[in-house]
Design a protein around this motif. Sequence first.
Motif, PDB file in Angstrom:
ATOM      1  N   VAL A 323       0.837  -1.206   0.000  1.00 40.15           N
ATOM      2  CA  VAL A 323       0.000   0.000   0.000  1.00 40.15           C
ATOM      3  C   VAL A 323       0.869   1.252   0.000  1.00 40.15           C
ATOM      4  CG1 VAL A 323      -1.667   1.347   1.350  1.00 40.15           C
ATOM      5  CG2 VAL A 323      -1.992  -1.113   1.071  1.00 40.15           C
ATOM      6  N   SER A 324       1.951   1.239   0.771  1.00 39.86           N
ATOM      7  CA  SER A 324       2.836   2.412   0.801  1.00 39.86           C
ATOM      8  C   SER A 324       3.512   2.625  -0.554  1.00 39.86           C
ATOM      9  CB  SER A 324       3.888   2.258   1.908  1.00 39.86           C
ATOM     10  OG  SER A 324       4.817   1.236   1.597  1.00 39.86           O
ATOM     11  N   ARG A 325       3.897   1.530  -1.230  1.00 35.27           N
ATOM     12  CA  ARG A 325       4.511   1.649  -2.551  1.00 35.27           C
ATOM     13  C   ARG A 325       3.508   2.168  -3.575  1.00 35.27           C
ATOM     14  NH1 ARG A 325       9.574   1.617  -4.267  1.00 35.27           N
ATOM     15  NH2 ARG A 325       9.273   0.029  -5.871  1.00 35.27           N
ATOM     16  N   LEU A 326       2.264   1.690  -3.475  1.00 35.75           N
ATOM     17  CA  LEU A 326       1.220   2.150  -4.376  1.00 35.75           C
ATOM     18  C   LEU A 326       0.938   3.635  -4.167  1.00 35.75           C
ATOM     19  CD1 LEU A 326      -1.079   1.717  -6.420  1.00 35.75           C
ATOM     20  CD2 LEU A 326      -2.497   0.874  -4.532  1.00 35.75           C
ATOM     21  N   ALA A 327       0.860   4.051  -2.909  1.00 37.16           N
ATOM     22  CA  ALA A 327       0.612   5.466  -2.606  1.00 37.16           C
ATOM     23  C   ALA A 327       1.738   6.340  -3.144  1.00 37.16           C
ATOM     24  CB  ALA A 327       0.450   5.655  -1.102  1.00 37.16           C
ATOM     25  N   ALA A 328       2.977   5.874  -2.960  1.00 38.29           N
ATOM     26  CA  ALA A 328       4.122   6.652  -3.446  1.00 38.29           C
ATOM     27  C   ALA A 328       4.130   6.722  -4.972  1.00 38.29           C
ATOM     28  CB  ALA A 328       5.421   6.031  -2.941  1.00 38.29           C
ATOM     29  N   LYS A 340      -9.691   8.419  -2.959  1.00 43.22           N
ATOM     30  CA  LYS A 340     -10.536   8.531  -4.141  1.00 43.22           C
ATOM     31  C   LYS A 340      -9.862   8.059  -5.428  1.00 43.22           C
ATOM     32  CE  LYS A 340     -13.664  12.060  -2.363  1.00 43.22           C
ATOM     33  NZ  LYS A 340     -14.319  13.365  -2.605  1.00 43.22           N
ATOM     34  N   ALA A 341      -8.668   7.477  -5.294  1.00 46.43           N
ATOM     35  CA  ALA A 341      -8.015   6.908  -6.479  1.00 46.43           C
ATOM     36  C   ALA A 341      -8.736   5.620  -6.872  1.00 46.43           C
ATOM     37  CB  ALA A 341      -6.544   6.620  -6.190  1.00 46.43           C
ATOM     38  N   ARG A 342      -8.871   5.404  -8.178  1.00 42.95           N
ATOM     39  CA  ARG A 342      -9.532   4.198  -8.685  1.00 42.95           C
ATOM     40  C   ARG A 342      -8.471   3.127  -8.935  1.00 42.95           C
ATOM     41  NH1 ARG A 342     -12.289   7.604 -13.334  1.00 42.95           N
ATOM     42  NH2 ARG A 342     -10.200   8.465 -13.073  1.00 42.95           N
ATOM     43  N   ILE A 343      -8.576   2.049  -8.176  1.00 42.93           N
ATOM     44  CA  ILE A 343      -7.587   0.973  -8.246  1.00 42.93           C
ATOM     45  C   ILE A 343      -8.231  -0.275  -8.835  1.00 42.93           C
ATOM     46  CG2 ILE A 343      -5.915  -0.398  -6.952  1.00 42.93           C
ATOM     47  CD1 ILE A 343      -5.465   2.663  -6.812  1.00 42.93           C
ATOM     48  N   LEU A 344      -7.605  -0.826  -9.859  1.00 40.85           N
ATOM     49  CA  LEU A 344      -8.030  -2.093 -10.430  1.00 40.85           C
ATOM     50  C   LEU A 344      -7.047  -3.170  -9.967  1.00 40.85           C
ATOM     51  CD1 LEU A 344      -9.781  -3.863 -12.245  1.00 40.85           C
ATOM     52  CD2 LEU A 344      -8.376  -3.132 -14.199  1.00 40.85           C
ATOM     53  N   MET A 345      -7.511  -4.054  -9.085  1.00 39.59           N
ATOM     54  CA  MET A 345      -6.651  -5.100  -8.545  1.00 39.59           C
ATOM     55  C   MET A 345      -6.762  -6.342  -9.423  1.00 39.59           C
ATOM     56  SD  MET A 345      -6.715  -6.860  -4.752  1.00 39.59           S
ATOM     57  CE  MET A 345      -6.234  -5.341  -3.964  1.00 39.59           C
ATOM     58  N   ILE A 346      -5.605  -6.876  -9.812  1.00 34.35           N
ATOM     59  CA  ILE A 346      -5.568  -8.096 -10.621  1.00 34.35           C
ATOM     60  C   ILE A 346      -5.246  -9.272  -9.703  1.00 34.35           C
ATOM     61  CG2 ILE A 346      -4.487  -9.269 -12.561  1.00 34.35           C
ATOM     62  CD1 ILE A 346      -6.062  -6.763 -13.346  1.00 34.35           C
ATOM     63  N   LEU A 365      -5.518  -6.392   1.347  1.00 35.60           N
ATOM     64  CA  LEU A 365      -5.194  -5.182   0.576  1.00 35.60           C
ATOM     65  C   LEU A 365      -6.446  -4.386   0.222  1.00 35.60           C
ATOM     66  CD1 LEU A 365      -2.385  -6.616  -1.698  1.00 35.60           C
ATOM     67  CD2 LEU A 365      -2.164  -4.630  -0.184  1.00 35.60           C
ATOM     68  N   ILE A 366      -7.516  -5.057  -0.166  1.00 37.10           N
ATOM     69  CA  ILE A 366      -8.760  -4.338  -0.469  1.00 37.10           C
ATOM     70  C   ILE A 366      -9.221  -3.564   0.760  1.00 37.10           C
ATOM     71  CG2 ILE A 366     -11.210  -4.589  -1.026  1.00 37.10           C
ATOM     72  CD1 ILE A 366     -10.483  -6.958  -2.795  1.00 37.10           C
ATOM     73  N   GLY A 367      -9.199  -4.232   1.906  1.00 39.78           N
ATOM     74  CA  GLY A 367      -9.617  -3.572   3.136  1.00 39.78           C
ATOM     75  C   GLY A 367      -8.761  -2.363   3.470  1.00 39.78           C
ATOM     76  N   MET A 368      -7.451  -2.489   3.340  1.00 38.87           N
ATOM     77  CA  MET A 368      -6.540  -1.387   3.656  1.00 38.87           C
ATOM     78  C   MET A 368      -6.703  -0.229   2.672  1.00 38.87           C
ATOM     79  SD  MET A 368      -3.113  -3.557   4.673  1.00 38.87           S
ATOM     80  CE  MET A 368      -2.169  -2.102   5.096  1.00 38.87           C
ATOM     81  N   LEU A 369      -6.850  -0.557   1.395  1.00 36.67           N
ATOM     82  CA  LEU A 369      -6.991   0.491   0.388  1.00 36.67           C
ATOM     83  C   LEU A 369      -8.299   1.254   0.560  1.00 36.67           C
ATOM     84  CD1 LEU A 369      -5.640  -1.442  -2.722  1.00 36.67           C
ATOM     85  CD2 LEU A 369      -4.574   0.532  -1.612  1.00 36.67           C
ATOM     86  N   GLU A 370      -9.374   0.528   0.836  1.00 37.62           N
ATOM     87  CA  GLU A 370     -10.664   1.207   1.009  1.00 37.62           C
ATOM     88  C   GLU A 370     -10.700   2.000   2.304  1.00 37.62           C
ATOM     89  OE1 GLU A 370     -13.564  -1.478  -1.797  1.00 37.62           O
ATOM     90  OE2 GLU A 370     -13.657  -1.821   0.377  1.00 37.62           O
ATOM     91  N   GLU A 371     -10.006   1.538   3.313  1.00 38.05           N
ATOM     92  CA  GLU A 371      -9.900   2.305   4.557  1.00 38.05           C
ATOM     93  C   GLU A 371      -9.161   3.616   4.318  1.00 38.05           C
ATOM     94  OE1 GLU A 371      -8.057   1.724   9.047  1.00 38.05           O
ATOM     95  OE2 GLU A 371      -8.523  -0.040   7.842  1.00 38.05           O
TER      96      GLU A 371
END
Length: 455
Positions: A323-328, A340-346, A365-371
């Motif tokens: 999550v930190s790498r994705l945010a960066a 509010k970023a739209r994330i498509l998880m594969i 990861l879904i839970g952390m990203l939506e939180e």
Amino acid sequence: MSRRAANPHPSRRAEVPDLAGRIAAKTAKIGVIGLGYVGLPLACLFAEKGFSVIGFDIDPKKIAVLNAGRSYIKHIPATRIRPLVKAGKLTASDDFAGLKRMDAIIICVPTPLTKFREPDLRFIVTTGESVARYLRKGQIVVLESSTYPGTTTEVLKPILERGGLKSGRDFHLAYSPEREDPGNEKFGTAAIPKVVGGDGAKALQLAKLLYDGVVVKTVPVSSPETAEAIKLTENIFRAVNIAMVNELKVIFDAMGIDVWEVIEAAKTKPFGFMPFYPGPGLGGHCIPIDPFYLTWKAREFGINTRFIELAGEINTLMPRYVVSRLAAALSTHAGRALRKARILMIGLAYKKNVDDMRESPSLTLIGMLEEAGALVDYHDPFIPRIKPSREHGHLTDRRSVPLSAKRIAAADAVLIVTDHDSVDYKLIGQHARLVVDTRNAMAKAGARGRQVVKA
């Protein structure tokens, strides 16, 4: 005078072969309890080898599906099940009274952890109680569920003996750890050696004979406790080494070094190195769970398992690192925050090419990203709908979205968590604004993209 030869014991019928004889002749009836990712392929294997098999499960939907010759597990096709059902070699039942007709009873039920990371043996206990209700003399009972050393003799055995029958005298008890690797086309159940440990010499002999008839090799060991320890050792070995490469990934990322390139080059050494690969966290029914069965049991002996617990801590923290790498990456390459970023998880499955989402880091990861305020969709060709789970019940019934150029382009970032072979990574590379890849899937597929960040 009658031509019939005199029978010195006219009242005695021809003796029925003993259990060993029935196993050797493949006339023994096999009961497999728990028709999941371990029990179903095992039941199919015994049936394919000529035994008559009844699979027992508490889920009536599974029973109906199997008796119709269909499958509910992706990598076990209906074409494998249907001929066995049609030939009468494999049937399924939720009536546990049928256990009294079985010669061998094999228990393949889940052994999860509680929320406090302690062994949860309720499925073994309730199954043991069901078996005890119908246990008769001459049967062999084999536990296959992953568990801590001592479970077979300290937990299951007393339950089975409550009715007065004794292990080693009236029935036989053994432990043989499952070594199933769902989706592994090279090593199916029959090709994997089976470790067996018996509660006494006779139990060991019978368990070895039972598995000798269906697998490439059996490996007898001195006790059920030893066999239980072997299973934990195998998975702790994997958990510790995965933790090591996960930690190396974090270190090498900070240094600007590609950990995947390091591992690919290191594995060319013909001795002293075995490749393990980093990921977004651990999943599945064994590796995230089994180490904690040993740490719990070790406390009984006043021993702290610091090394194992450290490995568990590293692996548990990997979703947070992703999550930190994705945010960066979003901040650097898209100039926007995670909120509010739209994330498509594969990928939702815990490993590629299977439909198993148990303990999958994708759910975490879904839970952390939506939180954090992100908007998350997922695509998984093997898991069209999220099934209920104890820790992620709020995600139940969420559905996989189709993978299309339009949907990929609409996402602020594509996050690759499970590297299924059937995913079109080149399509992702052509249309994604940003790809964050936790499995090196893009490079392995030869796919290029505008922005690909390894995490």
